[in-house]
Design an enzyme around this catalytic site. Structure first.
Site, PDB file in Angstrom:
ATOM      1  N   LYS A   1       0.838  -1.198   0.000  1.00 27.25           N
ATOM      2  CA  LYS A   1       0.000   0.000   0.000  1.00 27.25           C
ATOM      3  C   LYS A   1       0.879   1.258   0.000  1.00 27.25           C
ATOM      4  O   LYS A   1       0.666   2.180  -0.742  1.00 27.25           O
ATOM      5  CB  LYS A   1      -0.920  -0.034   1.228  1.00 27.25           C
TER       6      LYS A   1
ATOM      7  N   GLU B   1      10.392  -5.032   4.352  1.00 23.96           N
ATOM      8  CA  GLU B   1      10.385  -6.433   3.933  1.00 23.96           C
ATOM      9  C   GLU B   1      10.101  -6.553   2.435  1.00 23.96           C
ATOM     10  O   GLU B   1      10.811  -7.231   1.691  1.00 23.96           O
ATOM     11  CB  GLU B   1       9.303  -7.227   4.689  1.00 23.96           C
TER      12      GLU B   1
ATOM     13  N   GLY C   1      -4.897  -1.806   4.941  1.00 25.95           N
ATOM     14  CA  GLY C   1      -4.126  -2.953   4.476  1.00 25.95           C
ATOM     15  C   GLY C   1      -4.782  -4.284   4.809  1.00 25.95           C
ATOM     16  O   GLY C   1      -4.910  -5.175   3.956  1.00 25.95           O
ATOM     17  N   ARG C   2      -5.256  -4.433   6.039  1.00 24.42           N
ATOM     18  CA  ARG C   2      -5.809  -5.729   6.459  1.00 24.42           C
ATOM     19  C   ARG C   2      -7.207  -5.996   5.914  1.00 24.42           C
ATOM     20  O   ARG C   2      -7.784  -7.044   6.159  1.00 24.42           O
ATOM     21  CB  ARG C   2      -5.766  -5.857   7.985  1.00 24.42           C
TER      22      ARG C   2
ATOM     23  N   GLU D   1      -4.821  -6.524  14.998  1.00 23.96           N
ATOM     24  CA  GLU D   1      -4.260  -5.230  14.616  1.00 23.96           C
ATOM     25  C   GLU D   1      -5.349  -4.149  14.734  1.00 23.96           C
ATOM     26  O   GLU D   1      -5.061  -2.989  14.998  1.00 23.96           O
ATOM     27  CB  GLU D   1      -3.706  -5.289  13.182  1.00 23.96           C
TER      28      GLU D   1
ATOM     29  N   HIS E   1      -6.339 -33.053  17.879  1.00 19.81           N
ATOM     30  CA  HIS E   1      -5.207 -33.879  18.323  1.00 19.81           C
ATOM     31  C   HIS E   1      -4.027 -33.025  18.769  1.00 19.81           C
ATOM     32  O   HIS E   1      -2.925 -33.527  18.946  1.00 19.81           O
ATOM     33  CB  HIS E   1      -4.777 -34.815  17.189  1.00 19.81           C
TER      34      HIS E   1
ATOM     35  N   LYS F   1       9.288  -1.133  14.265  1.00 19.61           N
ATOM     36  CA  LYS F   1       9.873  -0.822  12.950  1.00 19.61           C
ATOM     37  C   LYS F   1      10.972   0.227  13.108  1.00 19.61           C
ATOM     38  O   LYS F   1      12.053   0.100  12.539  1.00 19.61           O
ATOM     39  CB  LYS F   1       8.811  -0.246  12.013  1.00 19.61           C
TER      40      LYS F   1
HETATM   41  O1  F6P Z   1       3.031  -3.551   9.888  1.00 19.64           O
HETATM   42  C1  F6P Z   1       1.691  -3.330   9.730  1.00 19.64           C
HETATM   43  C2  F6P Z   1       1.279  -2.894   8.362  1.00 19.64           C
HETATM   44  O2  F6P Z   1       1.238  -1.514   8.298  1.00 19.64           O
HETATM   45  C3  F6P Z   1      -0.056  -3.520   8.028  1.00 19.64           C
HETATM   46  O3  F6P Z   1      -1.120  -2.825   8.523  1.00 19.64           O
HETATM   47  C4  F6P Z   1       0.009  -3.639   6.550  1.00 19.64           C
HETATM   48  O4  F6P Z   1      -0.932  -4.559   6.116  1.00 19.64           O
HETATM   49  C5  F6P Z   1       1.432  -4.092   6.373  1.00 19.64           C
HETATM   50  O5  F6P Z   1       2.148  -3.360   7.341  1.00 19.64           O
HETATM   51  C6  F6P Z   1       2.019  -3.909   4.993  1.00 19.64           C
HETATM   52  O6  F6P Z   1       2.033  -2.572   4.570  1.00 19.64           O
HETATM   53  P1  F6P Z   1       2.208  -2.181   3.061  1.00 19.64           P
HETATM   54  O7  F6P Z   1       1.084  -2.780   2.285  1.00 19.64           O
HETATM   55  O8  F6P Z   1       2.186  -0.686   3.022  1.00 19.64           O
HETATM   56  O9  F6P Z   1       3.521  -2.728   2.583  1.00 19.64           O
END
Ligand code: F6P
Length: 545
Positions: free
Chosen positions: A209, A215, A269-270, A355, A386, A514
């Site tokens: 987003k 990452e 995002g979620r 979240e 199990h 972060k």
């Molecule tokens: O670390 C949390 C977050 O901000 C989430 O809410 C989001 O889904 C994720 O990081 C990834 O963010 P982006 O889509 O901006 O890479």
């Protein structure tokens, strides 16, 4: 109009619920079933192909009435209108929360800052459709003229969990391309994914987003360098697509306009799998199935908006959980799908729910003195039986459980499906009924066990019972029913946030880690170690040695 700002514990309904809790908390559900022949029917909601039986809960008619009174006192109806009308209910980020608009009907006007965003949404959907079809038909090919066989979605959090969960859940409907996911900044993750891929036949979809997430950018760069070992800079245009609100950063990466799919800041995002973040879903199962997923969610949206609260699935499930969380002090909630296809559903909901509602400051900015977001966990049944069911049956903690099952399996194997579903029904019954001392005694006597041996074994074989469960029984796992199921939990999150008087749509809590990781990375890469506590300094030193 902003959301109302009321401490739920100061309402009349809350006080009545506290008294009601004191009066009812020892009552056994199994006795309630004996006394009331209509209990199962009265506490069931039948909606489309969903049957939601919430009768195996520690409730009576009065509990539901008081919980509904609580929702009304906290202006839930008005809050739902604000949510769907695009008001800026994500106040701390100054944004509307409009993932519901992504699955709205084409002719619905949805205003954001006075502008109707529906045409834009439908234009992006049309582009997802065309792109998907061009990949599937082979019209779009790789730089050496070969048809694409593999797709890699590169993203994390909401840019990963939704697509992962849905493509796994709907793999029965899969098209010819294979979809893979890279999320973790752990370099071994990306290597494991790309090691068996042919770069000539692989399309990479970078989903972020913000397009600033460490990452995702690291993984995207590693993949780009790997790809460029046998290709040129221009070839990137054919093998990389991106989904983001940050189009400038994407262009710098080398991705061309026709492969850039926009999203908007009013999609969290979620909650973004319904947007272009779902591109890899569409590529995996085909655009028509993606559209059915959206349609199912839209039907649940309508149900949530229109149904009276006493027949409203997200409202009832949200309130029941508040009953356990705030009055019974249950800290966790288990979600157990009885289908292997939904193996990633609990993990997906962990982000969605935790979240969103893991907050300890109210909408006024004041610290909260009551419990908010529950801890979410779960694994598919019967495997989970199990693994951790022992604790749910005989542990010291109260764990409300949602059981999600389907009337029909996808491959129609009746023998397996009946065994699976026999477990599904038996578990909720066992959790409720438990096993009394007398029952255990007579069972052991029937086995001709000696009296002394029975006396010793007895306490271990007793099941207290009275464990609450909801049963969600759906006809079949289809794109449409999955869409509705996901939307159900999204709206449950919303209702709980309203009741708890918190902001569900920001996530400031993930920022501190972060920030610190950024500083720590300098320590790992450089010769000096900056200021840390003694433990962290010692650990960094050990890592660098
Ligand atoms: O670390 C949390 C977050 O901000 C989430 O809410 C989001 O889904 C994720 O990081 C990834 O963010 P982006 O889509 O901006 O890479």
């Amino acid at each position: 109009m902003s959301l109302s700002n009321i401490n739920p514990t100061t309402t009349k309904a809350w006080k009545k619920l506290e008294q009601h809790f004191d009066l009812t908390n020892g009552i056994l559900m199994k006795s309630q079933f004996k006394e009331d022949g209509h209990r199962a029917k009265n506490f069931t909601i039948q909606w489309n192909d969903f049957l939601v039986d919430y009768s195996k809960n520690r409730i009576d008619e009065n509990t539901i009435e008081l919980l509904l009174e609580l929702a009304n006192e906290l202006n839930l109806k008005e809050a739902i209108a604000s949510y769907f009308n695009g008001e800026k209910i994500n106040q701390t980020e100054g944004r509307a929360v409009l993932h519901t608009a992504l699955r709205g009907k084409k002719d619905n006007s949805i205003l954001v800052n006075g502008i109707n965003v529906a045409p834009e949404i439908h234009e992006v959907k049309h582009r997802i459709k065309q792109f998907t079809e061009a990949i599937h038909s082979g019209e779009k090919k790789g730089h050496t003229g070969k048809t694409f066989t593999d797709i890699v979605n590169v993203g994390i959090g909401g840019s990963d969990l939704g697509p992962v969960m849905v493509t796994e859940a709907l793999k029965f409907y899969k098209k010819q391309v294979n979809v893979h996911f890279v999320s973790n900044v752990d370099g071994d993750h990306v290597q494991e994914v790309i090691k068996n891929l042919n770069p000539e036949t692989t399309l990479f979809v970078i989903v972020s987003k913000t397009f600033t997430t460490q990452e995702t950018l690291s993984n995207a760069m590693t993949i780009k360098n790997w790809f460029l070992q046998n290709a040129t800079q221009q070839d990137i245009a054919k093998h990389f697509a991106a989904v983001s609100t940050n189009t400038q950063r994407i262009t710098e990466f080398g991705i061309t306009n026709e492969n850039i799919f926009p999203m908007w800041d009013w999609v969290g995002g979620r909650f973004s799998l319904w947007s272009a973040v779902g591109l890899s879903i569409s590529l995996a199962i085909g655009y028509d199935h993606f559209e059915s997923l959206l349609q199912g969610a839209n039907e649940m949206d309508e149900h949530f908006k229109e149904a009276d609260f006493d027949k409203n699935i997200p409202v009832i499930l949200a309130l029941l959980n508040i009953w356990y969380n705030n009055f019974y002090k249950a800290e966790t909630e288990a979600i157990i799908p009885y289908t292997q296809y939904l193996s990633r559903f609990p993990a997906y909901l962990q982000q969605g729910i935790m979240e969103s509602n893991g907050k300890s400051v109210d909408r006024n900015g004041d610290p909260i003195q009551y419990q908010t977001g529950t801890i979410i966990w779960g694994e598919p049944g019967t495997n989970s039986q199990h693994a951790f069911f022992q604790l749910i049956h005989q542990g010291t903690k109260l764990i409300p459980v949602d059981f999600i099952g389907f009337k029909k399996s996808l491959y129609d194997n009746k023998d397996h499906h009946n065994k699976l579903m026999a477990n599904f029904f038996a578990q909720t019954e066992a959790l409720m009924n438990g096993k009394t001392k007398e029952e255990v005694e007579s069972e052991l006597k029937a086995k001709d066990m000696a009296t002394e041996e029975i006396r010793q074994l007895l306490p271990f074989k007793i099941f207290e019972g009275n464990k609450p469960t909801n049963t969600i029984l759906i006809d079949r796992l289809t794109p449409k029913s999955l869409g509705a199921l996901i939307a159900l939990y999204e709206h449950k999150i919303f209702v709980q946030g309203i009741i708890w008087n918190i902001f569900s749509y920001d996530q400031w809590g993930v920022e501190l880690g972060k920030q610190l990781a950024g500083q720590t990375l300098k320590d790992l890469n450089g010769s000096e170690i900056g200021e840390h506590d003694a433990s962290t300094t010692q650990l960094i030193r050990a890592f660098k040695d």
